[in-house]
Write a protein that holds these residues in place. Structure first.
Motif, mmCIF file in Angstrom:
data_model
loop_
_atom_site.group_PDB
_atom_site.id
_atom_site.type_symbol
_atom_site.label_atom_id
_atom_site.label_comp_id
_atom_site.label_asym_id
_atom_site.label_seq_id
_atom_site.Cartn_x
_atom_site.Cartn_y
_atom_site.Cartn_z
ATOM 1 N N VAL A 52 35.472 -32.410 -34.474
ATOM 2 C CA VAL A 52 36.682 -31.610 -34.240
ATOM 3 C C VAL A 52 37.092 -30.895 -35.521
ATOM 4 O O VAL A 52 37.421 -29.701 -35.519
ATOM 5 C CB VAL A 52 37.837 -32.500 -33.724
ATOM 6 N N TYR A 79 46.854 -32.946 -37.186
ATOM 7 C CA TYR A 79 46.660 -32.344 -35.863
ATOM 8 C C TYR A 79 45.290 -31.685 -35.757
ATOM 9 O O TYR A 79 44.593 -31.822 -34.749
ATOM 10 C CB TYR A 79 47.738 -31.286 -35.583
ATOM 11 N N LEU A 110 42.600 -32.961 -32.870
ATOM 12 C CA LEU A 110 42.668 -32.096 -31.687
ATOM 13 C C LEU A 110 41.999 -30.761 -31.984
ATOM 14 O O LEU A 110 42.144 -30.219 -33.086
ATOM 15 C CB LEU A 110 44.130 -31.830 -31.291
ATOM 16 N N SER A 111 41.306 -30.218 -31.013
ATOM 17 C CA SER A 111 40.763 -28.867 -31.172
ATOM 18 C C SER A 111 41.913 -27.877 -31.148
ATOM 19 O O SER A 111 43.010 -28.179 -30.656
ATOM 20 C CB SER A 111 39.785 -28.556 -30.039
ATOM 21 N N GLU A 134 43.220 -27.542 -27.752
ATOM 22 C CA GLU A 134 44.072 -28.655 -27.311
ATOM 23 C C GLU A 134 45.467 -28.548 -27.921
ATOM 24 O O GLU A 134 46.463 -28.903 -27.279
ATOM 25 C CB GLU A 134 43.424 -29.983 -27.689
ATOM 26 N N ILE A 135 45.551 -28.074 -29.157
ATOM 27 C CA ILE A 135 46.863 -27.884 -29.786
ATOM 28 C C ILE A 135 47.629 -26.785 -29.052
ATOM 29 O O ILE A 135 48.807 -26.942 -28.709
ATOM 30 C CB ILE A 135 46.714 -27.525 -31.279
ATOM 31 N N ALA A 159 48.778 -27.906 -25.411
ATOM 32 C CA ALA A 159 49.439 -29.208 -25.279
ATOM 33 C C ALA A 159 50.516 -29.158 -24.190
ATOM 34 O O ALA A 159 51.256 -28.172 -24.089
ATOM 35 C CB ALA A 159 50.063 -29.616 -26.616
ATOM 36 N N VAL A 211 52.578 -31.384 -29.048
ATOM 37 C CA VAL A 211 51.329 -31.591 -29.792
ATOM 38 C C VAL A 211 51.240 -33.019 -30.311
ATOM 39 O O VAL A 211 50.174 -33.647 -30.261
ATOM 40 C CB VAL A 211 51.242 -30.599 -30.973
ATOM 41 N N SER A 232 49.947 -35.436 -27.733
ATOM 42 C CA SER A 232 48.502 -35.302 -27.543
ATOM 43 C C SER A 232 47.736 -35.933 -28.695
ATOM 44 O O SER A 232 46.734 -36.641 -28.489
ATOM 45 C CB SER A 232 48.122 -33.824 -27.422
ATOM 46 N N ALA A 233 48.203 -35.703 -29.923
ATOM 47 C CA ALA A 233 47.536 -36.271 -31.096
ATOM 48 C C ALA A 233 47.649 -37.791 -31.103
ATOM 49 O O ALA A 233 46.694 -38.499 -31.454
ATOM 50 C CB ALA A 233 48.137 -35.693 -32.377
ATOM 51 N N VAL A 293 45.062 -39.730 -29.157
ATOM 52 C CA VAL A 293 43.794 -39.892 -29.868
ATOM 53 C C VAL A 293 43.911 -40.980 -30.924
ATOM 54 O O VAL A 293 43.009 -41.799 -31.114
ATOM 55 C CB VAL A 293 43.366 -38.562 -30.521
#
Length: 471
Positions: free
Chosen positions: A193, A278, A282-283, A286-287, A290, A295, A298-299, A302
């Protein structure tokens, strides 16, 4: 209600620094990177946007140090504008501050607290209806936000010490929490990533949530950067709140300027490090995509797995609660100073038995609560970023004006890097505002209208004052 006639200097350097940092860190750092990523499309430019904002914030804070040492009085920026220009300019700032800048910010932060509380207690969902008045539907999230704002207002009417304890404890907690997110995020960093995000780090483009991209013309690139900075500037704003409570800070000529420098530096470093995390987990897609721009949630999935949502929800609850305490505490001092100048309701210019402007605090609470019910605070805050920067520029220009008008005035601290850094801030501010006028006019004219509406209000207030004096 018995009254005191002066503030009690109770805040130390640590308290003032925590007020600066705590007022800056709200919900923005957990959310706005999604919109920035959609505008710039690459990891390098995402960090550059935060770097530019951090540099501007630090430069402004270091410049304000000179003014805070010259005028260590309650009201801060309002006082600086009055001394450098005149009471009309300072009133226009105070009017914008009361109608939108501070009160709508309190509402936005309060509702953010409620929204993330709903992750843990779904009963507070913003999608539910707690009351249907026909012309207005009120959600549990709005009611909770009003309850929190009212609670913090009440606590701050009990005296500056009540507010400072909450501020210091909650700010330390959220700084440590963000540092924890950064450390664990670095351990969870994904090599593939990271490489994908940073391989073409300077490829600036529009990145849509569906994954499609669109290029910019060479000139439009600057408009994209300016639009991106609306979110980062909002997330970094309120650093100047410490100047509003100058009358309650011990050794204000030293500690206000120092707390501005320390607080803004701490937050700038944390913000940049958080965004680096971030981009490591996250790609960029994905950011940008979100869910509801969250964001950090989402982070955290992971980094922490399924527990990530609850962890971030708790972090944002702590962050927004402490942030609102600082904003509520300091904002009321501006209206107090306006009232003392005869430019606001007279009762607002009084202190209660605990040496705090209780009437100003409750009036601010009412307006912020109305913003909570309106649901329009978010739109207005986007639109007010332009005006906020305009007033920052005007205040920094005031340093040059006062050096010419009052060359012999006592200056215990002089603006760092003067005149280069203040001029650089002004140039960057003009560029930011100019680009918004060209590329995002909807972000500019509403704020200007609100600010300019203060002119007739100012003359109406003066007319009322003259009428009272003639009786």
């Amino acid at each position: 209600m018995s009254e005191n006639t002066s503030f009690k200097p109770s805040l130390r350097l640590m308290d003032a620094t925590m007020l600066v940092a705590g007022s800056m860190i709200g919900s923005g750092i957990f959310i706005v990177s999604a919109d920035i990523s959609r505008n710039v499309g690459s990891a390098g430019w995402l960090i550059v946007v935060w770097l530019i904002t951090g540099f501007m914030t630090l430069t402004a804070a270091l410049s304000y140090g000179e003014l805070s040492a010259m005028f260590p009085k309650a009201g801060g920026q309002y006082i600086y504008l009055k001394e450098a220009y005149n009471s009309l300019v300072s009133f226009m700032y105070g009017w914008s501050f009361f109608t939108v800048i501070q009160t709508a910010t309190i509402a936005a932060v309060g509702v953010a607290f409620a929204k993330f509380t709903a992750y843990i207690f779904p009963v507070f969902s913003e999608n539910s209806v707690a009351a249907d008045l026909g012309f207005l539907k009120i959600s549990p999230a709005q009611l909770l936000s009003i309850l929190v704002i009212t609670l913090l207002t009440y606590i701050n009417t009990r005296g500056i010490n009540s507010g400072k304890v909450i501020q210091t404890v909650f700010t330390m907690t959220k700084i440590l929490s963000l540092l924890g997110l950064i450390v664990f995020g670095l351990f969870a960093l994904k090599g593939d990533v990271w490489r994908a995000n940073w391989t073409n780090m300077w490829d600036i483009h529009k990145l849509n949530p569906d994954g499609s991209i669109a290029g910019y013309t060479s000139v439009a690139v600057f408009g994209a950067i300016a639009a991106s900075m609306v979110g980062s500037i909002f997330s970094s704003d309120s650093w100047n709140n410490v100047t509003f409570i100058a009358g309650e800070i011990k050794n204000p000529k030293r500690n206000i300027g120092l707390s501005l420098a320390l607080g803004t530096l701490i937050v700038t470093v944390i913000y940049i490090a958080t965004n680096i995390v971030y981009t490591g987990v996250l790609s960029m897609q994905e950011i940008a995509a979100a869910d509801r721009d969250r964001v950090a949630v989402s982070a955290s999935h992971v980094i922490f797995g399924q527990a990530g949502t609850i962890i971030i929800a708790l972090m944002i609850m702590v962050s927004t609660f402490g942030c609102n305490n600082g904003i509520i505490m300091s904002g009321a001092r501006v209206y107090y100073s306006m009232a003392r100048d005869g430019l606001f309701i007279k009762k607002v210019g009084t202190l209660n038995k605990n040496s705090v402007p209780e009437t100003a605090l409750w009036l601010q609470c009412v307006v912020a609560s109305l913003w909570c019910l309106s649901g329009k605070y978010g739109d207005l805050l986007d639109m007010i970023s332009f005006v906020v920067v305009v007033f920052y520029m005007a205040t920094i220009i005031g340093i040059f004006i006062l050096r010419k008008k009052r060359p012999d005035a006592e200056r215990p601290y002089k603006a760092f890097g003067y005149p280069v850094l203040p001029i650089l801030y002004i140039v960057m501010g003009i560029a930011f505002c100019g680009l918004l006028i060209i590329y995002k006019p909807n972000y500019t004219w509403p704020g200007l209208i609100i600010t300019l509406s203060g002119i007739p209000v100012y003359y109406f207030v003066l007319w009322l004052e003259r009428s009272d004096d003639s009786r």
